[in-house]
Design a protein around this motif. Structure first.
Motif, PDB file in Angstrom:
ATOM      1  N   PHE A  54       0.859  -1.176   0.000  1.00 46.91           N
ATOM      2  CA  PHE A  54       0.000   0.000   0.000  1.00 46.91           C
ATOM      3  C   PHE A  54       0.898   1.229   0.000  1.00 46.91           C
ATOM      4  O   PHE A  54       1.842   1.322   0.772  1.00 46.91           O
ATOM      5  N   ARG A  55       0.605   2.166  -0.878  1.00 45.43           N
ATOM      6  CA  ARG A  55       1.448   3.348  -1.051  1.00 45.43           C
ATOM      7  C   ARG A  55       0.746   4.607  -0.552  1.00 45.43           C
ATOM      8  O   ARG A  55      -0.480   4.688  -0.563  1.00 45.43           O
ATOM      9  N   LYS A  56       1.563   5.581  -0.168  1.00 43.20           N
ATOM     10  CA  LYS A  56       1.055   6.900   0.195  1.00 43.20           C
ATOM     11  C   LYS A  56       0.648   7.619  -1.086  1.00 43.20           C
ATOM     12  O   LYS A  56       1.187   7.334  -2.151  1.00 43.20           O
ATOM     13  N   PRO A  57      -0.282   8.574  -0.998  1.00 40.46           N
ATOM     14  CA  PRO A  57      -0.672   9.324  -2.193  1.00 40.46           C
ATOM     15  C   PRO A  57       0.517   9.981  -2.888  1.00 40.46           C
ATOM     16  O   PRO A  57       0.547  10.070  -4.109  1.00 40.46           O
ATOM     17  N   GLU A  58       1.529  10.405  -2.131  1.00 39.06           N
ATOM     18  CA  GLU A  58       2.687  11.046  -2.743  1.00 39.06           C
ATOM     19  C   GLU A  58       3.708  10.041  -3.258  1.00 39.06           C
ATOM     20  O   GLU A  58       4.740  10.422  -3.782  1.00 39.06           O
ATOM     21  N   GLY A  59       3.435   8.737  -3.118  1.00 39.93           N
ATOM     22  CA  GLY A  59       4.255   7.730  -3.771  1.00 39.93           C
ATOM     23  C   GLY A  59       5.064   6.810  -2.886  1.00 39.93           C
ATOM     24  O   GLY A  59       5.446   5.750  -3.310  1.00 39.93           O
ATOM     25  N   GLY A  60       5.370   7.181  -1.666  1.00 33.87           N
ATOM     26  CA  GLY A  60       6.182   6.328  -0.808  1.00 33.87           C
ATOM     27  C   GLY A  60       5.400   5.150  -0.263  1.00 33.87           C
ATOM     28  O   GLY A  60       4.181   5.180  -0.174  1.00 33.87           O
ATOM     29  N   MET A  61       6.121   4.085   0.116  1.00 36.83           N
ATOM     30  CA  MET A  61       5.460   2.918   0.694  1.00 36.83           C
ATOM     31  C   MET A  61       4.949   3.250   2.086  1.00 36.83           C
ATOM     32  O   MET A  61       5.618   3.906   2.859  1.00 36.83           O
ATOM     33  N   GLU A  62       3.757   2.799   2.389  1.00 37.03           N
ATOM     34  CA  GLU A  62       3.170   3.043   3.689  1.00 37.03           C
ATOM     35  C   GLU A  62       3.046   1.754   4.497  1.00 37.03           C
ATOM     36  O   GLU A  62       3.338   1.734   5.673  1.00 37.03           O
ATOM     37  N   LEU A  63       2.630   0.679   3.862  1.00 37.45           N
ATOM     38  CA  LEU A  63       2.451  -0.587   4.564  1.00 37.45           C
ATOM     39  C   LEU A  63       2.558  -1.718   3.555  1.00 37.45           C
ATOM     40  O   LEU A  63       2.060  -1.608   2.445  1.00 37.45           O
TER      41      LEU A  63
END
Length: 133
Positions: A53-62
């Motif tokens: 799952f990615r953050k809206p700005e592109g980085g990995m979140e989980l």
């Protein structure tokens, strides 16, 4: 090289779960994630599948991972922290999706900041610390 930094910085954690579809559905519902990036690969000789799952700005979140060779893994001692703009709505979604309340919502003053905080368990037993700032 990442930002000319020679050391190590935390990038992400992967939760090992027993039922990837079930856990992915849980986190999509509770955290309102999109579909996520599904990956199948080999990890140390064992077939795996994972959802990133990615953050809206592109980085990995989980990221959540399951072994596909029929063996199961126990949930480890991991606390996952989330920020939310609406803790009551988060709790409602969590309980509806099968999560449990460990410590109810309470107001907290921490370092000059006011926040509301609660602790939950997800469907695999992972501890979630959720904050509304």
């Amino acid at each position: 090289m990442i930002n000319d930094f020679a050391g190590a910085r935390f990038a992400f954690a992967k939760l090992i779960v027993n039922n990837l579809d079930r856990s992915a559905a849980f986190y999509r519902t509770v955290c309102e994630y999109g579909e996520g990036q599904w990956v199948e690969a080999d990890l140390a000789g064992r077939p795996i599948a994972e959802v990133i799952f990615r953050k809206p700005e592109g980085g990995m979140e989980l990221a959540i991972l399951a072994y596909l060779d029929g063996t199961t893994s126990a949930a480890g001692d991991v606390t996952i922290a989330f920020d939310t703009a609406d803790l009551d709505a988060f709790e409602h979604r969590l309980v509806a999706a099968g999560g449990t309340i460990v410590a109810p919502i309470k107001a907290l003053e921490f370092g000059g900041n006011s926040l509301r905080i609660a602790f939950y368990r997800d469907i695999d037993g992972y501890l979630l610390e959720v904050m509304e700032r």
